[in-house]
Design a protein around this motif. Structure first.
Motif, mmCIF file in Angstrom:
data_model
loop_
_atom_site.group_PDB
_atom_site.id
_atom_site.type_symbol
_atom_site.label_atom_id
_atom_site.label_comp_id
_atom_site.label_asym_id
_atom_site.label_seq_id
_atom_site.Cartn_x
_atom_site.Cartn_y
_atom_site.Cartn_z
ATOM 1 N N THR A 41 0.839 -1.205 0.000
ATOM 2 C CA THR A 41 0.000 0.000 0.000
ATOM 3 C C THR A 41 0.869 1.247 0.000
ATOM 4 O O THR A 41 0.573 2.232 -0.694
ATOM 5 C CB THR A 41 -0.919 0.005 1.234
ATOM 6 N N TYR A 42 1.940 1.216 0.762
ATOM 7 C CA TYR A 42 2.855 2.361 0.817
ATOM 8 C C TYR A 42 3.503 2.590 -0.545
ATOM 9 O O TYR A 42 3.589 3.741 -1.011
ATOM 10 C CB TYR A 42 3.927 2.112 1.874
ATOM 11 N N GLN B 84 -3.621 5.062 4.567
ATOM 12 C CA GLN B 84 -4.022 3.662 4.693
ATOM 13 C C GLN B 84 -2.850 2.800 5.149
ATOM 14 O O GLN B 84 -2.995 1.942 6.039
ATOM 15 C CB GLN B 84 -4.556 3.162 3.345
ATOM 16 N N ALA B 85 -1.680 3.034 4.551
ATOM 17 C CA ALA B 85 -0.489 2.266 4.941
ATOM 18 C C ALA B 85 -0.107 2.560 6.389
ATOM 19 O O ALA B 85 0.304 1.661 7.137
ATOM 20 C CB ALA B 85 0.672 2.592 4.007
ATOM 21 N N ALA B 86 -0.246 3.818 6.786
ATOM 22 C CA ALA B 86 0.062 4.194 8.167
ATOM 23 C C ALA B 86 -0.868 3.478 9.138
ATOM 24 O O ALA B 86 -0.435 2.961 10.176
ATOM 25 C CB ALA B 86 -0.054 5.709 8.342
ATOM 26 N N GLU B 87 -2.132 3.441 8.799
ATOM 27 C CA GLU B 87 -3.104 2.754 9.650
ATOM 28 C C GLU B 87 -2.813 1.263 9.729
ATOM 29 O O GLU B 87 -3.121 0.608 10.733
ATOM 30 C CB GLU B 87 -4.528 2.974 9.120
ATOM 31 N N LEU B 88 -2.180 0.732 8.685
ATOM 32 C CA LEU B 88 -1.823 -0.684 8.663
ATOM 33 C C LEU B 88 -0.517 -0.959 9.411
ATOM 34 O O LEU B 88 -0.092 -2.108 9.503
ATOM 35 C CB LEU B 88 -1.717 -1.182 7.207
ATOM 36 N N ASP C 297 5.633 9.886 6.825
ATOM 37 C CA ASP C 297 5.193 10.726 5.710
ATOM 38 C C ASP C 297 3.877 11.423 6.035
ATOM 39 O O ASP C 297 3.668 12.584 5.674
ATOM 40 C CB ASP C 297 5.038 9.888 4.443
ATOM 41 N N VAL C 298 2.984 10.710 6.707
ATOM 42 C CA VAL C 298 1.714 11.314 7.118
ATOM 43 C C VAL C 298 1.982 12.450 8.105
ATOM 44 O O VAL C 298 1.354 13.513 8.045
ATOM 45 C CB VAL C 298 0.782 10.261 7.738
ATOM 46 N N LYS D 56 4.110 7.641 16.712
ATOM 47 C CA LYS D 56 3.750 6.255 16.403
ATOM 48 C C LYS D 56 4.861 5.592 15.603
ATOM 49 O O LYS D 56 5.216 4.429 15.852
ATOM 50 C CB LYS D 56 2.436 6.224 15.618
ATOM 51 N N ALA D 57 5.399 6.321 14.623
ATOM 52 C CA ALA D 57 6.491 5.769 13.817
ATOM 53 C C ALA D 57 7.730 5.551 14.673
ATOM 54 O O ALA D 57 8.434 4.550 14.527
ATOM 55 C CB ALA D 57 6.811 6.709 12.656
ATOM 56 N N ALA D 58 7.976 6.485 15.579
ATOM 57 C CA ALA D 58 9.143 6.372 16.457
ATOM 58 C C ALA D 58 9.052 5.131 17.336
ATOM 59 O O ALA D 58 10.063 4.463 17.595
ATOM 60 C CB ALA D 58 9.266 7.625 17.321
#
Length: 275
Positions: A50-51, A72-76, A84-85, A104-106
Motif C-alpha cells: 500500500t505504501y 491507509q499504509a500508516a493505519e496498517l 510521511d503522514v 507512532k512511527a518512532a
C-alpha cells in the motif's frame, strides 16, 4: 535467480514474494508491472504494498490518491508511511496530528520520525523534549542525532563555564542562572547558596526562585518571606512570576492577589489575567 524464487513462492500464498516482485520490477523501471504486483499484495492488506502504491501515485502526480494510500499504509502499521503522514499534516498546519504520527512511527523504531519529532519540539522552543527525541534517535544509531547531541553537550558545557566564571566574579544574574541549572540537576543546596548570594546583591528574581524552592520543600512561611522580599524590589515581571507559581499550586485567591500587585504597578499582562 531471485525472480524465480519469488515466482515459486507466490502460488504458496507468500505476500512477501508478491511485494518483492513489485519492488524488483520497480527497480528495473517497469512501473506499470510493479503497480500490478503491489495492487495484488495490497488486496491482502499488505502495508508495504500500500505504501509503494502511494509512492507511485505521488510520482505520477496523483496527490489525492497518494495521500489516501499513505494514510491507509500508516493505519496498517507502516512506519515510513506514518512518518510521511506526519510530514504531510505538519505542512498543513496540523501540528498535533503530525506529532502523533511521528511518535507512532518512532515507537516502531523509525529514527527519521524521531528526528522530525525533535525538530518539531525545537521549533516550539521545547528544547528539553527535543533532547529526549534526539537521544532516542542517537541510541538507535542515527549519526546526525549523535552529532547534534555532542554539539549540544559541548555548547552547554561552554555556557556553564561562562556562567560559573561570571557568578564567581559577583554577577547576580549569572548566579541566578547557575542556581537554576543546579536545581534542575538536583543540587538544591548549592542552588540555594547561589540564589541567596544573588539576593544579597539585590536580584529580585533570585529571591523569587529561592521562595519557589522553599515552597517545593514545604516551607510555606519561608517562601512567603522570600516572595515579599522580591516584591519589595518593585519588579512587575518578578511579581507576575510569583503569582504564576502560586497559581500552579491551586491557590487561586492568593495568586489573584499577587497578580493584582503586578497590575497595580502597571503590568498589562497581569491586568489581562485579572480581566
Amino acid at each position: 535467480t531471485a525472480r524465480q524464487w519469488y515466482e515459486r513462492a507466490i502460488p504458496l500464498g507468500s505476500v512477501d514474494a508478491i511485494v518483492s516482485l513489485g519492488q524488483l520490477e520497480y527497480n528495473n523501471g517497469n512501473v506499470d508491472l510493479s503497480r500490478t504486483w503491489f495492487e495484488r499484495a495490497a488486496q491482502t492488506g499488505s502495508a508495504v504494498a500500500t505504501y509503494f502504491l502511494g509512492i507511485l501515485a505521488s510520482q505520477s502526480g496523483d496527490s489525492d490518491s497518494a495521500r489516501a494510500l499513505f494514510f491507509q499504509a500508516a493505519e496498517l502499521g507502516h512506519a515510513e508511511a506514518m512518518n510521511d503522514v506526519g510530514a504531510l499534516l505538519g505542512s498543513e498546519g496540523d501540528l498535533e496530528g503530525a506529532a502523533r504520527w511521528y511518535e507512532k512511527a518512532a515507537e516502531l523504531g523509525d529514527t527519521l520520525a524521531m528526528m522530525n519529532r525533535a525538530s518539531m519540539a525545537a521549533s516550539a522552543n521545547d528544547f528539553e523534549l527535543a533532547a529526549v527525541w534526539l537521544t532516542r534517535a542517537a541510541e538507535c544509531g542515527h549519526a546526525d542525532a549523535q552529532q547534534v547531541l555532542a554539539e549540544m553537550d559541548s555548547n552547554a558545557s561552554s555556557q556553564r563555564q561562562e556562567f560559573q566564571a561570571a557568578a564567581d566574579r559577583g554577577d547576580p544574574e549569572a548566579m541566578t542562572i547557575l542556581a537554576h541549572a543546579l536545581a534542575q540537576e538536583g543540587n538544591v543546596e548549592a542552588a540555594c547558596s547561589w540564589l541567596e548570594k544573588a539576593a544579597d546583591l539585590g536580584d529580585a528574581m533570585a529571591m523569587a526562585f529561592r521562595g519557589s524552592i522553599a515552597l517545593q520543600e514545604g516551607q510555606q512561611d519561608v517562601a512567603d518571606a522570600w516572595w515579599q522580599r522580591a516584591a519589595d524590589e518593585g519588579d512587575t515581571k518578578v511579581i507576575f512570576f510569583i503569582a504564576y507559581v502560586i497559581g500552579e499550586t491551586g491557590d487561586a485567591d492568593k495568586a489573584r492577589a499577587w497578580y493584582q500587585k503586578a497590575a497595580d504597578l502597571g503590568d498589562v499582562v497581569a491586568m489581562a489575567v485579572l480581566g
